[in-house]
Design a protein around this motif. Sequence first.
Motif, mmCIF file in Angstrom:
data_model
loop_
_atom_site.group_PDB
_atom_site.id
_atom_site.type_symbol
_atom_site.label_atom_id
_atom_site.label_comp_id
_atom_site.label_asym_id
_atom_site.label_seq_id
_atom_site.Cartn_x
_atom_site.Cartn_y
_atom_site.Cartn_z
ATOM 1 N N VAL A 199 -7.599 -2.176 -2.641
ATOM 2 C CA VAL A 199 -6.203 -1.754 -2.492
ATOM 3 C C VAL A 199 -5.326 -2.966 -2.204
ATOM 4 C CG1 VAL A 199 -4.578 -0.359 -1.166
ATOM 5 C CG2 VAL A 199 -6.794 0.594 -1.804
ATOM 6 N N LEU A 200 -5.790 -3.877 -1.353
ATOM 7 C CA LEU A 200 -5.012 -5.074 -1.037
ATOM 8 C C LEU A 200 -4.839 -5.951 -2.279
ATOM 9 C CD1 LEU A 200 -3.565 -6.668 1.196
ATOM 10 C CD2 LEU A 200 -5.747 -7.816 1.650
ATOM 11 N N ILE A 234 -8.286 6.719 -2.996
ATOM 12 C CA ILE A 234 -7.220 7.707 -3.131
ATOM 13 C C ILE A 234 -6.316 7.583 -1.908
ATOM 14 C CG2 ILE A 234 -6.687 10.158 -3.356
ATOM 15 C CD1 ILE A 234 -9.580 10.362 -4.620
ATOM 16 N N VAL A 235 -5.129 7.033 -2.140
ATOM 17 C CA VAL A 235 -4.189 6.764 -1.055
ATOM 18 C C VAL A 235 -3.065 7.784 -1.137
ATOM 19 C CG1 VAL A 235 -2.680 5.055 0.016
ATOM 20 C CG2 VAL A 235 -4.763 4.314 -1.171
ATOM 21 N N HIS A 236 -2.916 8.576 -0.071
ATOM 22 C CA HIS A 236 -1.893 9.618 0.012
ATOM 23 C C HIS A 236 -0.998 9.326 1.200
ATOM 24 C CE1 HIS A 236 -0.510 13.735 1.217
ATOM 25 N NE2 HIS A 236 -0.152 13.690 -0.042
ATOM 26 N N CYS A 237 0.314 9.324 0.973
ATOM 27 C CA CYS A 237 1.253 9.036 2.048
ATOM 28 C C CYS A 237 2.566 9.770 1.777
ATOM 29 C CB CYS A 237 1.494 7.530 2.144
ATOM 30 S SG CYS A 237 2.536 7.053 3.532
ATOM 31 N N ASN A 238 3.008 10.568 2.743
ATOM 32 C CA ASN A 238 4.286 11.291 2.641
ATOM 33 C C ASN A 238 4.426 12.084 1.346
ATOM 34 O OD1 ASN A 238 5.126 10.277 5.148
ATOM 35 N ND2 ASN A 238 5.956 8.435 4.199
ATOM 36 N N GLY A 239 3.359 12.766 0.951
ATOM 37 C CA GLY A 239 3.407 13.613 -0.233
ATOM 38 C C GLY A 239 3.290 12.887 -1.556
ATOM 39 N N PHE A 244 0.998 9.920 -4.055
ATOM 40 C CA PHE A 244 -0.273 9.242 -4.280
ATOM 41 C C PHE A 244 -0.003 7.869 -4.868
ATOM 42 C CE2 PHE A 244 -1.496 13.671 -4.236
ATOM 43 C CZ PHE A 244 -2.656 13.645 -3.488
ATOM 44 N N LEU A 245 -0.750 6.874 -4.400
ATOM 45 C CA LEU A 245 -0.631 5.513 -4.897
ATOM 46 C C LEU A 245 -1.414 5.382 -6.198
ATOM 47 C CD1 LEU A 245 0.275 2.549 -4.397
ATOM 48 C CD2 LEU A 245 -1.907 2.230 -3.206
ATOM 49 N N MET A 246 -0.745 4.920 -7.245
ATOM 50 C CA MET A 246 -1.380 4.699 -8.542
ATOM 51 C C MET A 246 -1.097 3.273 -8.984
ATOM 52 S SD MET A 246 -2.678 7.695 -9.141
ATOM 53 C CE MET A 246 -3.082 7.785 -10.865
ATOM 54 N N VAL A 247 -1.985 2.728 -9.805
ATOM 55 C CA VAL A 247 -1.800 1.391 -10.363
ATOM 56 C C VAL A 247 -1.961 1.462 -11.877
ATOM 57 C CG1 VAL A 247 -2.562 0.186 -8.279
ATOM 58 C CG2 VAL A 247 -4.235 0.783 -10.016
ATOM 59 N N ASN A 271 -4.191 4.752 -12.850
ATOM 60 C CA ASN A 271 -5.457 4.990 -12.175
ATOM 61 C C ASN A 271 -5.252 4.767 -10.676
ATOM 62 O OD1 ASN A 271 -8.183 5.527 -11.935
ATOM 63 N ND2 ASN A 271 -8.869 3.594 -12.799
ATOM 64 N N GLN A 272 -6.193 5.209 -9.902
ATOM 65 C CA GLN A 272 -6.170 4.867 -8.486
ATOM 66 C C GLN A 272 -6.765 3.470 -8.338
ATOM 67 O OE1 GLN A 272 -8.354 7.064 -9.779
ATOM 68 N NE2 GLN A 272 -10.362 6.595 -8.950
ATOM 69 N N PRO A 273 -6.417 2.737 -7.259
ATOM 70 C CA PRO A 273 -7.075 1.449 -7.046
ATOM 71 C C PRO A 273 -8.590 1.664 -6.975
ATOM 72 C CG PRO A 273 -5.228 1.695 -5.538
ATOM 73 C CD PRO A 273 -5.429 3.030 -6.207
ATOM 74 N N ALA A 274 -9.330 0.851 -7.699
ATOM 75 C CA ALA A 274 -10.778 1.023 -7.765
ATOM 76 C C ALA A 274 -11.424 -0.271 -8.215
ATOM 77 C CB ALA A 274 -11.125 2.154 -8.739
ATOM 78 N N GLY A 275 -12.717 -0.403 -7.946
ATOM 79 C CA GLY A 275 -13.425 -1.584 -8.413
ATOM 80 C C GLY A 275 -14.843 -1.659 -7.909
ATOM 81 N N HIS A 276 -15.503 -2.726 -8.309
ATOM 82 C CA HIS A 276 -16.912 -2.924 -8.000
ATOM 83 C C HIS A 276 -17.142 -3.388 -6.560
ATOM 84 C CE1 HIS A 276 -18.239 -2.457 -12.143
ATOM 85 N NE2 HIS A 276 -17.198 -3.183 -12.495
#
Length: 89
Positions: free
Chosen positions: A55-56, A14-19, A21-24, A35-40
Motif C-alpha cells: 500500500v505504501l 482492501i482498504v476501506h475508509c469513510n465509505g 475503497f482505495l483502488m490503484v 485493482n486493489q493494492p496487491a503484490g508478491h
Amino acid sequence: MTDRYRPNVTVACIVHCNGHFLMVKALIDGQICWNQPAGHLEANESLLDACRRKVLEETGIQVSPDRLIGIYQFSATTEFGVFAFHLFG
C-alpha cells in the motif's frame, strides 16, 4: 514423480475508509485496470509487512492490517496463493 505445486504467495489489500475503497491503476496483460493494492511476498517478510509495504509503495499511504478476509487461489499466466486483508487507512 511430478513436480510439487508451488504457487506464488501474494497479498491483496482492501482498504476501506469513510465509505470509500482505495483502488490503484494497474497494467495487467497490456491493459490498464483498476485493482486493489496487491503484490508478491518478499523473502523474510511477514504477510502483514507485505500489506503495509504494497500500500505504501503503490499509494504513499501508511495503513495497519486489521483482519484476514480470505485465502484463495488465482490462476493467470502463473498460479497464485492470495491472502486478502482488510486495512484501515
